[in-house]
Design an enzyme around this catalytic site. Sequence first.
Site, short mmCIF file in Angstrom:
data_model
loop_
_atom_site.label_atom_id
_atom_site.label_comp_id
_atom_site.label_asym_id
_atom_site.label_seq_id
_atom_site.Cartn_x
_atom_site.Cartn_y
_atom_site.Cartn_z
N ALA A 190 -0.46 -12.59 1.32
CA ALA A 190 -1.38 -12.32 0.21
C ALA A 190 -1.13 -10.87 -0.20
O ALA A 190 -1.29 -9.95 0.61
CB ALA A 190 -2.83 -12.52 0.65
N SER A 191 -0.71 -10.66 -1.43
CA SER A 191 -0.31 -9.33 -1.86
C SER A 191 -1.48 -8.35 -1.85
O SER A 191 -2.64 -8.74 -1.90
CB SER A 191 0.28 -9.39 -3.27
OG SER A 191 1.44 -10.19 -3.30
N GLN A 192 -1.15 -7.07 -1.80
CA GLN A 192 -2.15 -6.02 -1.84
C GLN A 192 -2.94 -6.12 -3.14
O GLN A 192 -2.37 -6.20 -4.22
CB GLN A 192 -1.47 -4.66 -1.74
CG GLN A 192 -2.41 -3.48 -1.63
CD GLN A 192 -1.66 -2.17 -1.41
OE1 GLN A 192 -0.43 -2.16 -1.39
NE2 GLN A 192 -2.39 -1.09 -1.25
#
Length: 409
Positions: A75-77
Amino acid sequence: MGDHVDTSGNEAHQLRTRLVRNLRAGGSIRSASVEAAMLAVPRHRFIPEASLRTAYADEVYVTKRNGHGDAISSASQPSIVAEMLEQLDVRPGHRVLEIGAGTGYNAALLDALVGPEGSVTTVDIDADAVRRAREALDDLGCDRVRVVQGDGELGWAHGAPYDRVIVTVGTWDLPPAWWEQLAEGGRLVAPLSIRGCEHSVAFEYVGGVLRSRSIVGCGFMPMRGLGSHEGQDVELSEGRVLTFHVEGEVAAEGVRGALDGSGTTVWTPVRLKVNEDASQLSLWLACAFVGYGRMSAPFGDHGPQRLLMRWANPAVVEGGDFAYVVSRRVGEGNEIGVRGHGPSGAALAVRVAEQARVWDRACRDGVSLQIAAYRMDAGEPPAPNARFTVPKRHTKLAIRVTPVDAEPR
């Protein structure tokens, strides 16, 4: 938006509100629409194995590793998620294609942005990611989103043309399918790598050319499948956790033995503010040197000279010579230098330092770089007013200097 609104508890709501407030204050969120979407879509529902505080921290969250322990899905920043959504400029009713489903969180945000008259298709090569995203989206009531297992290099022709295409994996090239499936006047946002230097580039598609509207430093896991492009990691010095990542187009022998106390440092008059973004300087050097690569010291072991950047520090290798960017505190900022190693390392350091000076003169104070991408299969691609040209497999990039408020022509 409807059923997307989270009802899981007051703590999640408070943490999400605080995250969004911080992203707005930091400039990652700039529009009311992106703010509303990120307030409404509960990130913790897409990473249920994480604690609420972890889910709402502004940090990447790894969801899958390969047999070697390398992260392959995440899950990207949240800050880069918000930044890329702002770059994409999604409007109600848009048809959107996402390359890289991940957890499904970004697709849910896109679904909130396009509304009931729009459509979102997300494609991922990993069967586990597709299953995970579908389950999370269904659980949240995002049944309009189409989740497809497939190779992102090929896009998804069944829903084309798309008003917006967003790529959430690192890509080395812009394959033909993305061009063919993007509507005239549409926008493509992708983490594009130029010799290992990665930036999220928002391209506008007009007249068969993709021209950048904004360029933001980032770092993503690389694309797998047909679009994969592996570089090489070289250990810089025995006993140190220091690596140099470079594309396979150059020999990397010159990096071995760096940081051993030898070498020559060339200081420049270039100054960066303490928290100033150095990604544009990195991009300039990546365009200027075929042997550009990323040098990292993850645990702060910077050797005799302090690296400008802990991760992805600019460096150049040419045969048996190696040079890398260093810095030292001067007043309220950082002075840029270049340290060279090898038989002609001092000369290489001088050349890299000179390019840093050229960047400082040509590309600051309201001036930036613009990237124009041309398809290779459309004949010899033009490169009008290009400062640099970078050939890829499917495209040729022409990079020029332009005022930041200039409209692409």
